[in-house]
Design a protein around this motif. Structure first.
Motif, PDB file in Angstrom:
ATOM      1  N   HIS A 136       1.055  -1.132   0.226  1.00 54.47           N
ATOM      2  CA  HIS A 136      -0.022   0.136   0.325  1.00 54.47           C
ATOM      3  C   HIS A 136       0.729   1.191  -0.019  1.00 54.47           C
ATOM      4  O   HIS A 136       0.415   2.202  -0.539  1.00 54.47           O
ATOM      5  CB  HIS A 136      -0.819   0.024   1.211  1.00 54.47           C
ATOM      6  CG  HIS A 136      -2.014  -0.964   0.992  1.00 54.47           C
ATOM      7  ND1 HIS A 136      -3.347  -0.486   1.310  1.00 54.47           N
ATOM      8  CD2 HIS A 136      -2.129  -2.260   0.883  1.00 54.47           C
ATOM      9  CE1 HIS A 136      -4.295  -1.491   1.134  1.00 54.47           C
ATOM     10  NE2 HIS A 136      -3.389  -2.730   1.001  1.00 54.47           N
ATOM     11  N   HIS A 137       1.738   1.374   0.666  1.00 52.28           N
ATOM     12  CA  HIS A 137       2.607   2.607   1.146  1.00 52.28           C
ATOM     13  C   HIS A 137       4.112   2.265   0.683  1.00 52.28           C
ATOM     14  O   HIS A 137       4.701   1.509   1.053  1.00 52.28           O
ATOM     15  CB  HIS A 137       2.309   2.955   2.456  1.00 52.28           C
ATOM     16  CG  HIS A 137       0.877   3.271   2.555  1.00 52.28           C
ATOM     17  ND1 HIS A 137       0.163   2.210   3.695  1.00 52.28           N
ATOM     18  CD2 HIS A 137       0.021   3.993   2.216  1.00 52.28           C
ATOM     19  CE1 HIS A 137      -1.066   2.698   3.553  1.00 52.28           C
ATOM     20  NE2 HIS A 137      -1.206   3.847   2.691  1.00 52.28           N
ATOM     21  N   HIS A 185      -0.584  -1.770   7.967  1.00 51.54           N
ATOM     22  CA  HIS A 185      -0.965  -0.878   6.905  1.00 51.54           C
ATOM     23  C   HIS A 185      -0.012   0.310   6.580  1.00 51.54           C
ATOM     24  O   HIS A 185       0.567   0.273   5.839  1.00 51.54           O
ATOM     25  CB  HIS A 185      -2.628  -0.500   7.102  1.00 51.54           C
ATOM     26  CG  HIS A 185      -3.211   0.029   5.923  1.00 51.54           C
ATOM     27  ND1 HIS A 185      -4.066   1.140   6.086  1.00 51.54           N
ATOM     28  CD2 HIS A 185      -2.772   0.381   4.550  1.00 51.54           C
ATOM     29  CE1 HIS A 185      -4.490   1.542   4.778  1.00 51.54           C
ATOM     30  NE2 HIS A 185      -3.763   1.022   3.801  1.00 51.54           N
ATOM     31  N   LEU A 254      -3.120   4.771   8.792  1.00 52.07           N
ATOM     32  CA  LEU A 254      -1.917   5.430   8.026  1.00 52.07           C
ATOM     33  C   LEU A 254      -1.076   5.957   9.310  1.00 52.07           C
ATOM     34  O   LEU A 254      -1.239   6.156  10.114  1.00 52.07           O
ATOM     35  CB  LEU A 254      -2.377   6.580   7.149  1.00 52.07           C
ATOM     36  CG  LEU A 254      -3.106   6.172   5.832  1.00 52.07           C
ATOM     37  CD1 LEU A 254      -1.985   5.534   4.842  1.00 52.07           C
ATOM     38  CD2 LEU A 254      -4.135   5.375   5.832  1.00 52.07           C
ATOM     39  N   HIS A 341      -9.375   8.826   7.411  1.00 55.45           N
ATOM     40  CA  HIS A 341      -8.321   8.010   6.801  1.00 55.45           C
ATOM     41  C   HIS A 341      -6.746   8.488   6.978  1.00 55.45           C
ATOM     42  O   HIS A 341      -6.663   8.993   7.874  1.00 55.45           O
ATOM     43  CB  HIS A 341      -8.825   7.771   5.420  1.00 55.45           C
ATOM     44  CG  HIS A 341      -7.891   6.701   4.731  1.00 55.45           C
ATOM     45  ND1 HIS A 341      -7.891   5.316   5.203  1.00 55.45           N
ATOM     46  CD2 HIS A 341      -7.453   6.495   3.354  1.00 55.45           C
ATOM     47  CE1 HIS A 341      -6.975   4.752   4.521  1.00 55.45           C
ATOM     48  NE2 HIS A 341      -6.923   5.398   3.313  1.00 55.45           N
ATOM     49  N   HIS A 397      -7.080  11.356   1.350  1.00 57.43           N
ATOM     50  CA  HIS A 397      -5.657  11.707   1.496  1.00 57.43           C
ATOM     51  C   HIS A 397      -5.501  12.899   1.118  1.00 57.43           C
ATOM     52  O   HIS A 397      -5.960  13.442   0.368  1.00 57.43           O
ATOM     53  CB  HIS A 397      -4.643  10.663   0.681  1.00 57.43           C
ATOM     54  CG  HIS A 397      -4.710   9.240   1.307  1.00 57.43           C
ATOM     55  ND1 HIS A 397      -3.951   8.561   2.131  1.00 57.43           N
ATOM     56  CD2 HIS A 397      -5.599   7.932   0.651  1.00 57.43           C
ATOM     57  CE1 HIS A 397      -4.496   7.429   2.560  1.00 57.43           C
ATOM     58  NE2 HIS A 397      -5.254   6.910   1.544  1.00 57.43           N
ATOM     59  N   GLY A 448      -8.266   7.570  -4.477  1.00 56.80           N
ATOM     60  CA  GLY A 448      -7.942   6.971  -3.187  1.00 56.80           C
ATOM     61  C   GLY A 448      -6.727   7.809  -2.738  1.00 56.80           C
ATOM     62  O   GLY A 448      -6.985   8.869  -2.178  1.00 56.80           O
ATOM     63  N   HIS A 449      -5.643   7.460  -2.980  1.00 57.07           N
ATOM     64  CA  HIS A 449      -4.522   8.358  -2.677  1.00 57.07           C
ATOM     65  C   HIS A 449      -4.261   9.432  -3.671  1.00 57.07           C
ATOM     66  O   HIS A 449      -4.576   9.146  -4.916  1.00 57.07           O
ATOM     67  CB  HIS A 449      -3.093   7.320  -2.616  1.00 57.07           C
ATOM     68  CG  HIS A 449      -2.921   7.032  -1.163  1.00 57.07           C
ATOM     69  ND1 HIS A 449      -2.244   7.822  -0.225  1.00 57.07           N
ATOM     70  CD2 HIS A 449      -3.133   5.741  -0.596  1.00 57.07           C
ATOM     71  CE1 HIS A 449      -2.156   7.051   0.832  1.00 57.07           C
ATOM     72  NE2 HIS A 449      -2.383   5.795   0.736  1.00 57.07           N
ATOM     73  N   LYS A 470      -9.583   4.821  -8.081  1.00 62.23           N
ATOM     74  CA  LYS A 470      -9.645   3.436  -7.725  1.00 62.23           C
ATOM     75  C   LYS A 470     -10.787   2.673  -8.931  1.00 62.23           C
ATOM     76  O   LYS A 470     -11.170   1.346  -9.096  1.00 62.23           O
ATOM     77  CB  LYS A 470     -10.713   3.135  -6.463  1.00 62.23           C
ATOM     78  CG  LYS A 470      -9.729   3.520  -5.299  1.00 62.23           C
ATOM     79  CD  LYS A 470      -8.630   2.537  -5.246  1.00 62.23           C
ATOM     80  CE  LYS A 470      -7.836   3.025  -3.909  1.00 62.23           C
ATOM     81  NZ  LYS A 470      -6.437   2.355  -3.914  1.00 62.23           N
ATOM     82  N   HIS A 510      -2.093   1.838  -4.375  1.00 61.23           N
ATOM     83  CA  HIS A 510      -2.528   2.832  -3.314  1.00 61.23           C
ATOM     84  C   HIS A 510      -1.624   4.103  -3.345  1.00 61.23           C
ATOM     85  O   HIS A 510      -1.744   5.038  -4.307  1.00 61.23           O
ATOM     86  CB  HIS A 510      -2.506   2.037  -2.126  1.00 61.23           C
ATOM     87  CG  HIS A 510      -3.527   0.864  -2.189  1.00 61.23           C
ATOM     88  ND1 HIS A 510      -4.913   1.174  -1.166  1.00 61.23           N
ATOM     89  CD2 HIS A 510      -3.496  -0.195  -2.195  1.00 61.23           C
ATOM     90  CE1 HIS A 510      -5.298  -0.026  -1.593  1.00 61.23           C
ATOM     91  NE2 HIS A 510      -4.549  -0.930  -2.167  1.00 61.23           N
TER      92      HIS A 510
END
Ligand code: K7E
Ligand code: CUA
Ligand code: CA
Length: 642
Positions: A136-137, A185, A254, A341, A397, A448-449, A470, A510
């Motif tokens: 994800h990151h 995550h 996050l 989030h 985000h 999303g991001h 997304k 992501h």
């Protein structure tokens, strides 16, 4: 149709208060999402879609990189449940490389060679412990508040692992599995040391765990989720060993770190500690939990910790009950909007912005005020909040342009909203005349991001913002029920955001970072001496020890060093291959039919594979990577005697 989306419409949002529980539940439902296509903003033909089209013609030249020209930025992206990381060029959107991390990739041989298997981790029988991942990151190592081009880190949510990628070769060199956590995550490296200010580069990587589990997770407490919990983990950036963990109330999502090194923080959407969805949405507010890194490490040093199960990692108690006095507390739970989030640090180092998700707000927390709370000088944790503007539905985000503006993805509104942080703070203080929301642009669809060029560094330059959407629905040629995702690049240099290109992404990226190209310094070829098992003319050939056979092989275009390799059925065969070509980009492959062997060696690189020769016969070991006019002829006979 979607008229309230098209203008700078801060007031239009004010009628949309916090989402009710039933509406929030619908957030995950197909009904809401399907609705976006029929009547959502930005559907083809809507005014906003034509505005985007107009933007395209205006911006086409900005995203176009002439043949032979290079991009200005690297984009390092996660690959979601593909388990990989990716590199793209900005602004062109060119895909430059896929970096296998937690997945298996026959192109390079990741998960097939002995070297990559050792990094991923094996079971006693030598097979891989895991073959799946969910990244994800991606974040880079820091020095002086900006990227230093040494490392990237990426998380694996499925098996709670942290991987490191060395940026000189863009290959994963270490993977660490976090003990006693599930749903790892968010992750973020620190930017300097909280105590020793001479250490102004990354030395720790912080990891937030989303899911609560029993401690240890060995079958106990299955029917009593009230006993389950989540840990916040600190990993050493150099050794990649787990340094310590902190038990928290609620969960983590996050992660962000302060520029002064004192804090790591994580947004919490389940302060309720509920095992079910309705329970996770029960409270009107959740929190952003701040960790005082130096205080945690002082407790570890003083032996004030416990351990869980067979793990030796020190676990400090960061729950509220164990930390009644702010002056000694290791954690501070700042109340923010419902089920928030992402949390993101502003490039001036002053603020953390938590996106509301189920609340149409972003919460701005002043880092200096959090420090005051820890010093016992602030009445309540909530007093660290300096703004909470209403910005739209489903904020996820936030990114920054380095000029005081924030850009937040609105999942439900399918928009990016540009808002001014100072104006939001003034408004929160009571100034009704300020304009907080400066612009909105429709994206396609459900972002999303979102992240800006150099936006998570002190060198945020306000050039580009990428919206990772997304859903692509109708944006690309249909390719069956599985759609590509849409990445939309937005020019954020002017007052108005302008979408300048769409590109596709294989599901599902992501987060990503956009890094200036001058920071990245990669090798052109490998250094042969970096490989202790390198094969040279001195040791090339076959050696046998009982039924263990070692084939030491060299490649140099257009041939392998041995035209014939003969072994016996039942042998355990290790092939070590060193590529002796020195020409940049001259890669050879090595594939053996039936034996499931497939990997490459780049110039001056060495890799090895080990397998059991359990099929008698003749097998052509051939080069897979087009290397020479005689590439097709580059093959050897691998003969297995019955
Ligand atoms: Cu919002 Cu995993 Cu960062 Cu997806 S997370 S978008
Ligand atoms: Cu060597 Cu193709
Ligand atoms: Ca909640």
């Amino acid at each position: 149709m979607g008229s309230d989306h098209e203008v700078n419409d801060a007031p239009a949002n004010s009628r949309r208060r916090f989402l009710g529980k039933s509406a929030a539940l619908g957030l995950a439902g197909a009904g809401v999402l399907a609705g976006c296509k029929e009547n959502g903003a930005g559907a083809p033909g809507s005014a906003s879609a034509s505005a985007a089209a107009a933007g395209k013609s205006h911006g086409a030249s900005k995203a176009h990189v002439e043949p032979g020209q290079l991009d200005d930025y690297y984009l390092f992206s996660s690959g979601g449940h593909s388990g990989e990381a990716r590199i793209m060029g900005v602004p062109s959107g060119r895909t430059l490389r896929r970096i296998p991390v937690f997945n298996i990739d026959p192109m390079v041989g990741w998960g097939i060679t002995n070297e990559s298997k050792a990094i991923i981790g094996t079971k006693a029988d030598g097979s891989l412990k895991y073959t799946t991942g969910d990244t994800h990151h991606v974040h880079g190592s820091y020095k002086n508040g900006t990227y230093d081009g040494r490392f990237l880190w990426v998380n694996d949510k499925i098996h709670s692992r942290l991987a490191r990628i060395r940026m000189d070769t863009m290959e994963c060199d270490k993977i660490t599995e976090l003990p006693n956590v599930m749903g790892f995550h968010g992750t973020f490296p620190d930017k300097c040391d909280p105590v020793d200010k001479s250490i102004n580069h990354t030395t720790r990587v912080f990891c937030g765990a989303e899911f609560a589990i029993p401690f240890p997770n060995d079958g106990r407490d299955l029917d009593d989720p009230s006993k389950w919990g989540s840990l916040f983990t600190c990993v050493d950036a150099e050794t990649m060993d787990v340094r310590w963990q902190v038990r928290v109330d609620g969960n983590m999502d996050l992660v962000a770190t302060s520029y002064d090194g004192r804090f790591a923080c994580s947004n919490q959407y389940n302060t309720e500690n509920a095992p079910d969805q309705a329970g996770m949405m029960a409270a009107e507010r959740d929190a952003c939990v701040f960790f005082d890194v130096a205080r945690i490490e002082a407790l570890v040093k003083a032996g004030k910790f416990t351990t869980i199960g067979s793990s030796k990692v020190p676990v400090v108690d960061g729950r509220k009950a164990a930390n009644p006095d702010p002056k000694t507390s290791v954690t501070c739970y700042v109340p923010v909007g419902k089920n928030p989030h992402g949390v993101n640090a502003s490039p001036d180092g002053k603020y953390m912005v938590c996106s509301g998700k189920l609340s149409p707000t972003a919460t701005v927390i002043e880092v200096a005020l959090v420090a005051k709370w820890f010093d016992g000088e602030l009445k309540t944790e909530r007093d660290a909040v300096v703004a909470e503007p209403e910005i739209g539905l489903g904020p996820l985000h936030t990114a920054f342009d380095g000029k005081g503006n924030a850009f937040t993805t609105l999942f439900l509104d399918s928009q990016i909203v540009k808002w001014n942080v100072a104006a939001a703070i003034a408004q929160f203080k009571g100034d009704k005349s300020v304009k907080v929301v400066l612009d909105r642009v429709d994206v396609h669809y459900q972002p999303g991001h979102g992240y800006a060029s150099m936006g998570e560094t002190r060198e945020a330059d306000g050039k580009y913002f990428n919206s990772g959407n997304k859903f692509s629905k109708d944006r690309f040629l249909p390719v069956g029920p599985l759609h590509s995702e849409t990445e939309q690049l937005i020019d954020i240099t002017g007052d108005k955001m302008v979408i300048i290109s769409d590109h596709t992404a294989y599901p599902e990226p992501h987060d990503a970072i956009i890094m200036r190209r001058d920071i990245v310094k990669t090798r052109q070829i490998y250094n042969m001496d970096d490989f202790p098992n390198k094969v040279t003319a001195d040791n090339a050939g076959i050696t046998r020890n009982g039924n263990k056979v070692h084939v030491r092989l060299m490649s140099q275009a257009p041939a392998f060093s041995m035209p014939v390799i003969k072994v016996k059925k039942g042998d355990e065969v290790t092939i070590t291959l060193t590529n002796h070509d020195k020409v940049e980009d001259l890669t050879h492959g090595c594939a053996i039919p039936t034996y499931n062997i497939n990997f490459i060696v780049n110039p001056q690189e060495t890799k090895s594979v080990t397998f059991k020769a359990d099929h008698a016969g003749a097998f052509w070991m051939y080069c897979t990577h087009f290397c020479h006019a005689l590439h097709l002829e580059m093959r050897s006979r691998f003969l297995v005697e019955a």
